[in-house]
Design a protein around this motif. Structure first.
Motif, PDB file in Angstrom:
ATOM      1  N   UNK A  58       6.048   3.789  -1.418  1.00 52.54           N
ATOM      2  CA  UNK A  58       5.763   4.955  -1.260  1.00 52.54           C
ATOM      3  C   UNK A  58       5.752   4.773  -3.132  1.00 52.54           C
ATOM      4  N   UNK A  59       4.839   5.574  -3.592  1.00 54.74           N
ATOM      5  CA  UNK A  59       4.794   5.646  -5.078  1.00 54.74           C
ATOM      6  C   UNK A  59       5.343   6.864  -5.495  1.00 54.74           C
ATOM      7  N   UNK A  60       5.819   7.436  -5.014  1.00 56.48           N
ATOM      8  CA  UNK A  60       7.458   8.734  -5.045  1.00 56.48           C
ATOM      9  C   UNK A  60       8.465   8.722  -4.049  1.00 56.48           C
ATOM     10  N   UNK A  61       9.370   8.114  -4.585  1.00 53.79           N
ATOM     11  CA  UNK A  61      10.411   8.904  -3.506  1.00 53.79           C
ATOM     12  C   UNK A  61      10.590   9.772  -3.757  1.00 53.79           C
ATOM     13  N   UNK A  62      11.909  10.467  -2.140  1.00 53.00           N
ATOM     14  CA  UNK A  62      11.826  11.271  -1.150  1.00 53.00           C
ATOM     15  C   UNK A  62      13.588  11.472  -2.246  1.00 53.00           C
ATOM     16  N   UNK A  63      13.074  13.028  -2.367  1.00 52.47           N
ATOM     17  CA  UNK A  63      15.132  12.628  -2.783  1.00 52.47           C
ATOM     18  C   UNK A  63      15.987  12.260  -1.742  1.00 52.47           C
TER      19      UNK A  63
ATOM     20  N   UNK B 104       1.195  -0.972   0.591  1.00 49.69           N
ATOM     21  CA  UNK B 104      -0.030   0.307  -0.294  1.00 49.69           C
ATOM     22  C   UNK B 104       0.914   1.425  -0.311  1.00 49.69           C
ATOM     23  N   UNK B 105       0.576   2.327  -1.198  1.00 47.50           N
ATOM     24  CA  UNK B 105       1.579   3.115  -1.060  1.00 47.50           C
ATOM     25  C   UNK B 105       0.983   4.426   0.504  1.00 47.50           C
ATOM     26  N   UNK B 106       1.981   4.552   0.829  1.00 43.52           N
ATOM     27  CA  UNK B 106       1.308   5.858   1.760  1.00 43.52           C
ATOM     28  C   UNK B 106       1.096   7.458   1.277  1.00 43.52           C
ATOM     29  N   UNK B 107       1.762   7.871  -0.032  1.00 44.29           N
ATOM     30  CA  UNK B 107       1.451   8.713  -0.597  1.00 44.29           C
ATOM     31  C   UNK B 107       0.531   8.847  -1.474  1.00 44.29           C
ATOM     32  N   UNK B 108      -0.450   7.323  -1.170  1.00 39.06           N
ATOM     33  CA  UNK B 108      -1.601   7.357  -2.072  1.00 39.06           C
ATOM     34  C   UNK B 108      -2.806   8.227  -0.896  1.00 39.06           C
TER      35      UNK B 108
ATOM     36  N   UNK C 156      15.801   7.988   5.799  1.00 40.04           N
ATOM     37  CA  UNK C 156      15.603   7.793   4.889  1.00 40.04           C
ATOM     38  C   UNK C 156      14.200   7.624   4.502  1.00 40.04           C
ATOM     39  N   UNK C 157      13.870   5.943   5.231  1.00 41.05           N
ATOM     40  CA  UNK C 157      12.923   5.363   4.441  1.00 41.05           C
ATOM     41  C   UNK C 157      11.480   5.402   5.620  1.00 41.05           C
ATOM     42  N   UNK C 158      12.629   5.676   6.651  1.00 44.29           N
ATOM     43  CA  UNK C 158      11.576   5.460   8.253  1.00 44.29           C
ATOM     44  C   UNK C 158      11.336   7.054   8.145  1.00 44.29           C
ATOM     45  N   UNK C 159      12.074   8.198   8.006  1.00 46.12           N
ATOM     46  CA  UNK C 159      11.884   9.824   8.239  1.00 46.12           C
ATOM     47  C   UNK C 159      10.429   9.758   7.095  1.00 46.12           C
ATOM     48  N   UNK C 160      10.926   9.462   6.220  1.00 47.07           N
ATOM     49  CA  UNK C 160       9.465   9.921   5.548  1.00 47.07           C
ATOM     50  C   UNK C 160       7.867   9.151   6.116  1.00 47.07           C
ATOM     51  N   UNK C 161       8.269   7.439   6.143  1.00 48.03           N
ATOM     52  CA  UNK C 161       7.107   7.512   6.257  1.00 48.03           C
ATOM     53  C   UNK C 161       6.351   7.670   7.550  1.00 48.03           C
ATOM     54  N   UNK C 162       7.481   8.387   8.609  1.00 45.26           N
ATOM     55  CA  UNK C 162       6.845   8.642   9.980  1.00 45.26           C
ATOM     56  C   UNK C 162       6.394  10.030   9.314  1.00 45.26           C
TER      57      UNK C 162
ATOM     58  N   UNK D  38      24.418   2.400  -4.058  1.00 42.39           N
ATOM     59  CA  UNK D  38      23.381   1.448  -4.180  1.00 42.39           C
ATOM     60  C   UNK D  38      23.105   1.032  -5.412  1.00 42.39           C
ATOM     61  N   UNK D  39      22.936  -0.251  -5.633  1.00 48.56           N
ATOM     62  CA  UNK D  39      22.844  -0.842  -6.795  1.00 48.56           C
ATOM     63  C   UNK D  39      21.000  -0.271  -7.665  1.00 48.56           C
ATOM     64  N   UNK D  40      20.154   0.086  -6.857  1.00 48.52           N
ATOM     65  CA  UNK D  40      18.628   0.663  -7.684  1.00 48.52           C
ATOM     66  C   UNK D  40      18.254   1.733  -7.560  1.00 48.52           C
ATOM     67  N   UNK D  41      18.281   1.983  -7.995  1.00 49.53           N
ATOM     68  CA  UNK D  41      17.796   3.334  -8.004  1.00 49.53           C
ATOM     69  C   UNK D  41      16.682   4.012  -7.154  1.00 49.53           C
ATOM     70  N   UNK D  42      15.601   2.907  -6.262  1.00 51.40           N
ATOM     71  CA  UNK D  42      15.131   3.536  -4.939  1.00 51.40           C
ATOM     72  C   UNK D  42      15.345   3.327  -4.289  1.00 51.40           C
ATOM     73  N   UNK D  43      16.709   3.470  -4.038  1.00 49.92           N
ATOM     74  CA  UNK D  43      17.509   2.621  -3.157  1.00 49.92           C
ATOM     75  C   UNK D  43      17.106   4.308  -1.846  1.00 49.92           C
ATOM     76  N   UNK D  44      16.651   4.362  -0.669  1.00 48.57           N
ATOM     77  CA  UNK D  44      17.137   4.759   0.673  1.00 48.57           C
ATOM     78  C   UNK D  44      17.695   4.726   1.313  1.00 48.57           C
TER      79      UNK D  44
END
Length: 198
Positions: free
Chosen positions: A133-138, A88-92, A156-162, A146-152
């Motif tokens: 997330x649908x939209x990753x933060x900067x 489920x996208x938290x930013x949806x 960063x992942x927790x900060x954006x989630x909260x 990291x090898x993937x573009x969606x790596x945080x």
């Protein structure tokens, strides 16, 4: 010879980040399942979360036996942060109702490969809904490739989630991350530093 560590932040004295640590009262309990290989990495950001958030716990391990805490969490209000096809996208905004009752956020701390291994060895995680997330933060964490573009980073992942779940201001967490980056790069030769920060 072992490095002398700061008694509070547990980083080496020359990279102590205590001046950037702010206590943050989070409502959602953060549980970090940390792969054992991450613990000794100087640039690990889970440690920063544990220093800043008042309700955060790091549990080291790789499987069900290590993460028995998962048996005690409320299934209906606990979510796992992991980008799979069911997440489920938290930013949806259309899904906002489904994230209003979140009480616990589980995060896996490790490389993508190690995180996937933990998921495979920990069937207890299957009982929880996944979120992403649908939209990753900067991405601010320039010092770890990291090898993937969606790596945080974990921070960063927790900060954006909260921020998305409980509108928690992420700035103090990002300030701590910036201090870590500054301290970890301060002794790098300029040509090495440029590879990361340019």
């Amino acid at each position: 010879m072992a490095r002398t560590l700061c008694n509070h932040c547990n980083f080496a004295l020359n990279t102590c980040i205590c001046s950037a640590i702010t206590n943050i009262n989070n409502n959602v309990t953060v549980i970090i399942l940390q792969h054992p290989s991450e613990e000794k990495i100087a640039k690990n950001t889970a440690k920063l979360l544990n220093l800043c958030l008042t309700d955060c716990q790091i549990i080291k391990g790789e499987n069900n036996d290590d993460f028995s805490i998962l048996k005690t969490l409320p299934v209906s209000s606990t979510v796992l942060l992991y980008p799979n096809e069911n997440a489920i996208n938290l930013d949806d905004n259309a899904k906002q109702a489904s994230i209003n009752n979140i009480t616990h956020l589980i995060v896996v701390d490790g490389t993508w490969k190690k995180a996937y291994k933990i998921l495979q060895l920990t069937p207890l995680l299957n009982q929880f809904k996944t979120v992403s997330f649908k939209q990753l933060p900067k991405n601010r964490y320039a010092i770890r490739k990291a090898p993937r573009a969606d790596s945080l980073s974990t921070l960063e992942a927790v900060a954006h989630s909260l921020f998305l779940i409980e509108q928690l201001n992420p700035a103090p967490l990002y300030n701590a991350l910036n201090e870590l980056i500054q301290k970890q790069t301060q002794h790098m030769p300029e040509h090495v530093k440029a590879r990361y920060l340019d």
